[in-house]
Design a protein around this motif. Structure first.
Motif, PDB file in Angstrom:
ATOM      1  N   LEU A   1       0.832  -1.215   0.000  1.00  0.00           N
ATOM      2  CA  LEU A   1       0.000   0.000   0.000  1.00  0.00           C
ATOM      3  C   LEU A   1       0.857   1.252   0.000  1.00  0.00           C
ATOM      4  CD1 LEU A   1      -2.847  -1.062   2.458  1.00  0.00           C
ATOM      5  CD2 LEU A   1      -2.982  -0.846  -0.028  1.00  0.00           C
ATOM      6  N   LEU A   2       1.968   1.228   0.738  1.00  0.00           N
ATOM      7  CA  LEU A   2       2.879   2.371   0.748  1.00  0.00           C
ATOM      8  C   LEU A   2       3.494   2.573  -0.638  1.00  0.00           C
ATOM      9  CD1 LEU A   2       4.387   4.572   2.293  1.00  0.00           C
ATOM     10  CD2 LEU A   2       6.113   2.867   2.909  1.00  0.00           C
ATOM     11  N   SER A   3       3.907   1.496  -1.277  1.00  0.00           N
ATOM     12  CA  SER A   3       4.483   1.579  -2.620  1.00  0.00           C
ATOM     13  C   SER A   3       3.451   2.105  -3.612  1.00  0.00           C
ATOM     14  CB  SER A   3       4.978   0.199  -3.065  1.00  0.00           C
ATOM     15  OG  SER A   3       5.960  -0.300  -2.178  1.00  0.00           O
ATOM     16  N   LEU A   4       2.218   1.618  -3.479  1.00  0.00           N
ATOM     17  CA  LEU A   4       1.132   2.102  -4.340  1.00  0.00           C
ATOM     18  C   LEU A   4       0.952   3.613  -4.177  1.00  0.00           C
ATOM     19  CD1 LEU A   4      -2.320   0.447  -4.891  1.00  0.00           C
ATOM     20  CD2 LEU A   4      -2.177   2.858  -4.298  1.00  0.00           C
ATOM     21  N   ALA A   5       0.968   4.080  -2.943  1.00  0.00           N
ATOM     22  CA  ALA A   5       0.789   5.505  -2.681  1.00  0.00           C
ATOM     23  C   ALA A   5       1.922   6.335  -3.275  1.00  0.00           C
ATOM     24  CB  ALA A   5       0.693   5.743  -1.175  1.00  0.00           C
TER      25      ALA A   5
ATOM     26  N   ALA B   1       0.275  13.455  -8.568  1.00  0.00           N
ATOM     27  CA  ALA B   1       0.519  14.667  -7.788  1.00  0.00           C
ATOM     28  C   ALA B   1       1.755  15.409  -8.269  1.00  0.00           C
ATOM     29  CB  ALA B   1       0.667  14.321  -6.304  1.00  0.00           C
ATOM     30  N   LEU B   2       2.795  14.667  -8.642  1.00  0.00           N
ATOM     31  CA  LEU B   2       4.050  15.298  -9.061  1.00  0.00           C
ATOM     32  C   LEU B   2       4.140  15.502 -10.567  1.00  0.00           C
ATOM     33  CD1 LEU B   2       6.578  13.518  -6.668  1.00  0.00           C
ATOM     34  CD2 LEU B   2       5.361  15.687  -6.367  1.00  0.00           C
ATOM     35  N   GLY B   3       3.139  15.023 -11.288  1.00  0.00           N
ATOM     36  CA  GLY B   3       3.023  15.367 -12.705  1.00  0.00           C
ATOM     37  C   GLY B   3       3.755  14.495 -13.695  1.00  0.00           C
ATOM     38  N   HIS B   4       4.202  13.290 -13.289  1.00  0.00           N
ATOM     39  CA  HIS B   4       4.844  12.400 -14.245  1.00  0.00           C
ATOM     40  C   HIS B   4       3.766  11.583 -14.970  1.00  0.00           C
ATOM     41  CE1 HIS B   4       8.360  13.230 -11.588  1.00  0.00           C
ATOM     42  NE2 HIS B   4       8.965  13.273 -12.768  1.00  0.00           N
TER      43      HIS B   4
ATOM     44  N   LEU C   1       8.405  -0.249  -7.115  1.00  0.00           N
ATOM     45  CA  LEU C   1       9.067   1.051  -7.105  1.00  0.00           C
ATOM     46  C   LEU C   1      10.345   1.018  -7.939  1.00  0.00           C
ATOM     47  CD1 LEU C   1       8.710   2.003  -3.329  1.00  0.00           C
ATOM     48  CD2 LEU C   1       7.497   3.046  -5.262  1.00  0.00           C
ATOM     49  N   VAL C   2      11.080  -0.091  -7.848  1.00  0.00           N
ATOM     50  CA  VAL C   2      12.322  -0.227  -8.617  1.00  0.00           C
ATOM     51  C   VAL C   2      12.022  -0.248 -10.115  1.00  0.00           C
ATOM     52  CG1 VAL C   2      14.349  -1.674  -9.029  1.00  0.00           C
ATOM     53  CG2 VAL C   2      13.414  -1.468  -6.710  1.00  0.00           C
ATOM     54  N   LEU C   3      11.043  -1.055 -10.500  1.00  0.00           N
ATOM     55  CA  LEU C   3      10.668  -1.127 -11.912  1.00  0.00           C
ATOM     56  C   LEU C   3      10.118   0.207 -12.408  1.00  0.00           C
ATOM     57  CD1 LEU C   3       8.930  -4.620 -12.266  1.00  0.00           C
ATOM     58  CD2 LEU C   3      11.060  -3.887 -13.340  1.00  0.00           C
ATOM     59  N   TYR C   4       9.304   0.830 -11.588  1.00  0.00           N
ATOM     60  CA  TYR C   4       8.703   2.101 -11.989  1.00  0.00           C
ATOM     61  C   TYR C   4       9.784   3.159 -12.184  1.00  0.00           C
ATOM     62  CZ  TYR C   4       6.230   6.524 -11.749  1.00  0.00           C
ATOM     63  OH  TYR C   4       5.771   7.789 -12.023  1.00  0.00           O
ATOM     64  N   ARG C   5      10.725   3.216 -11.277  1.00  0.00           N
ATOM     65  CA  ARG C   5      11.799   4.203 -11.364  1.00  0.00           C
ATOM     66  C   ARG C   5      12.617   4.009 -12.639  1.00  0.00           C
ATOM     67  NH1 ARG C   5      12.927   9.143  -8.992  1.00  0.00           N
ATOM     68  NH2 ARG C   5      15.164   9.551  -9.193  1.00  0.00           N
ATOM     69  N   ARG C   6      12.817   2.751 -13.012  1.00  0.00           N
ATOM     70  CA  ARG C   6      13.649   2.458 -14.192  1.00  0.00           C
ATOM     71  C   ARG C   6      12.874   2.546 -15.496  1.00  0.00           C
ATOM     72  NH1 ARG C   6      16.075   2.248 -17.992  1.00  0.00           N
ATOM     73  NH2 ARG C   6      17.838   0.959 -18.650  1.00  0.00           N
TER      74      ARG C   6
ATOM     75  N   GLY D   1      -1.153  -0.232  -9.939  1.00  0.00           N
ATOM     76  CA  GLY D   1      -1.637  -1.535  -9.497  1.00  0.00           C
ATOM     77  C   GLY D   1      -0.537  -2.548  -9.278  1.00  0.00           C
ATOM     78  N   ALA D   2       0.601  -2.377  -9.958  1.00  0.00           N
ATOM     79  CA  ALA D   2       1.700  -3.335  -9.811  1.00  0.00           C
ATOM     80  C   ALA D   2       2.187  -3.435  -8.377  1.00  0.00           C
ATOM     81  CB  ALA D   2       2.862  -2.943 -10.723  1.00  0.00           C
ATOM     82  N   ALA D   3       2.039  -2.357  -7.621  1.00  0.00           N
ATOM     83  CA  ALA D   3       2.480  -2.370  -6.221  1.00  0.00           C
ATOM     84  C   ALA D   3       1.693  -3.370  -5.385  1.00  0.00           C
ATOM     85  CB  ALA D   3       2.349  -0.968  -5.619  1.00  0.00           C
ATOM     86  N   LEU D   4       0.472  -3.696  -5.809  1.00  0.00           N
ATOM     87  CA  LEU D   4      -0.352  -4.631  -5.048  1.00  0.00           C
ATOM     88  C   LEU D   4       0.262  -6.024  -4.997  1.00  0.00           C
ATOM     89  CD1 LEU D   4      -3.906  -3.629  -6.326  1.00  0.00           C
ATOM     90  CD2 LEU D   4      -2.917  -3.131  -4.078  1.00  0.00           C
ATOM     91  N   PHE D   5       0.935  -6.425  -6.088  1.00  0.00           N
ATOM     92  CA  PHE D   5       1.492  -7.780  -6.108  1.00  0.00           C
ATOM     93  C   PHE D   5       3.018  -7.820  -6.144  1.00  0.00           C
ATOM     94  CE2 PHE D   5       0.054  -6.471 -10.298  1.00  0.00           C
ATOM     95  CZ  PHE D   5       1.155  -6.668 -11.108  1.00  0.00           C
ATOM     96  N   LEU D   6       3.659  -6.690  -6.455  1.00  0.00           N
ATOM     97  CA  LEU D   6       5.119  -6.648  -6.435  1.00  0.00           C
ATOM     98  C   LEU D   6       5.667  -5.952  -5.193  1.00  0.00           C
ATOM     99  CD1 LEU D   6       6.007  -5.805 -10.151  1.00  0.00           C
ATOM    100  CD2 LEU D   6       6.057  -8.022  -9.008  1.00  0.00           C
TER     101      LEU D   6
END
Length: 223
Positions: A31-35, A43-46, A69-74, A59-64
């Motif tokens: 849930l923290l990763s999802l947020a 909120a930050l406009g990306h 966060l690592v995948l999203y950042r990359r 939604g990926a945060a629900l199961f990963l």
């Protein structure tokens, strides 16, 4: 009434006690990763253009969990996504919409089946698998249609193929738990944690189909 209560107390009785704190910890981190991902996008406009890829990343945060966060950042930030050739992205990135569709289908389908009381051969799990598959296919079809501009027939075909391959892992995992008395009741946090493991199994079995669709269309069918 007593029989139902007895069944609930024995479901998943073979699971280790340590699984409960692990499940709660994962749920909190997910849930923290999802947020964090949602805030970065909305909120930050990306933002993504078009917008449909945003939901699978959230939604990926629900199961990963934190791995999302690592995948999203990359790969997930809009500036990275726009410049990233599809063929060099890992297949898991293009599999995220299927995983997210399954996660959302579980959240809707499981309570729906339990509330309906429907069973096949006296087992509600068969109904759950069917309902979740139908819901996931519908959600993934909408994503394919809006994200790639594919026709409805093409989007449905891609979604159906992906979900069928995904269900080899996801459905197989659910059946393994059920027939080994390791399936806790849906009101237990362990149930939802184990379903996330099932989604990971589905991503593995669905990856070859996603990769094939990606090669055949020269277009990411998922993100």
């Amino acid at each position: 009434m007593t029989t139902d209560m007895d069944m609930n107390t024995t479901m998943g009785a073979g699971l280790p006690e340590w699984l409960t704190p692990v499940a709660w910890t994962f749920a909190a981190l997910a849930l923290l990763s999802l947020a964090v991902i949602a805030a970065d996008i909305w909120a930050l406009g990306h933002r993504h253009r078009p917008a449909p890829p945003e939901i699978p990343w959230v939604g990926a945060a629900l199961f990963l969990g934190p791995a999302a966060l690592v995948l999203y950042r990359r790969y997930g930030r809009s500036s990275h996504t726009d410049a990233q050739p599809t063929h060099i992205r890992p297949v898991i990135v293009d599999s995220l919409p299927g995983g997210t569709a399954s996660a959302l289908a579980h959240m809707v389908g499981v309570p729906l089946v339990i509330a309906s009381g429907l069973t096949i051969a006296g087992i509600d799990l068969w109904v759950m698998i069917l309902v979740i598959a139908v819901l996931a296919t519908a959600l993934l079809t909408v994503h394919e249609r809006t994200a790639t501009g594919a026709s409805t027939a093409t989007a449905l075909a891609r979604a159906a193929l992906t979900v069928a391959a995904f269900d080899i892992g996801m459905g197989g995992w659910m059946l393994l738990l059920h027939f080994n008395d390791l399936m806790p009741p849906a009101t237990d946090v362990q149930f939802w944690f184990l379903m996330q493991i099932g989604i990971l199994a589905g991503l593995l079995t669905g990856a070859p189909v996603v990769a094939r669709l990606r090669r055949s269309t020269r277009l990411a069918p998922a993100v």
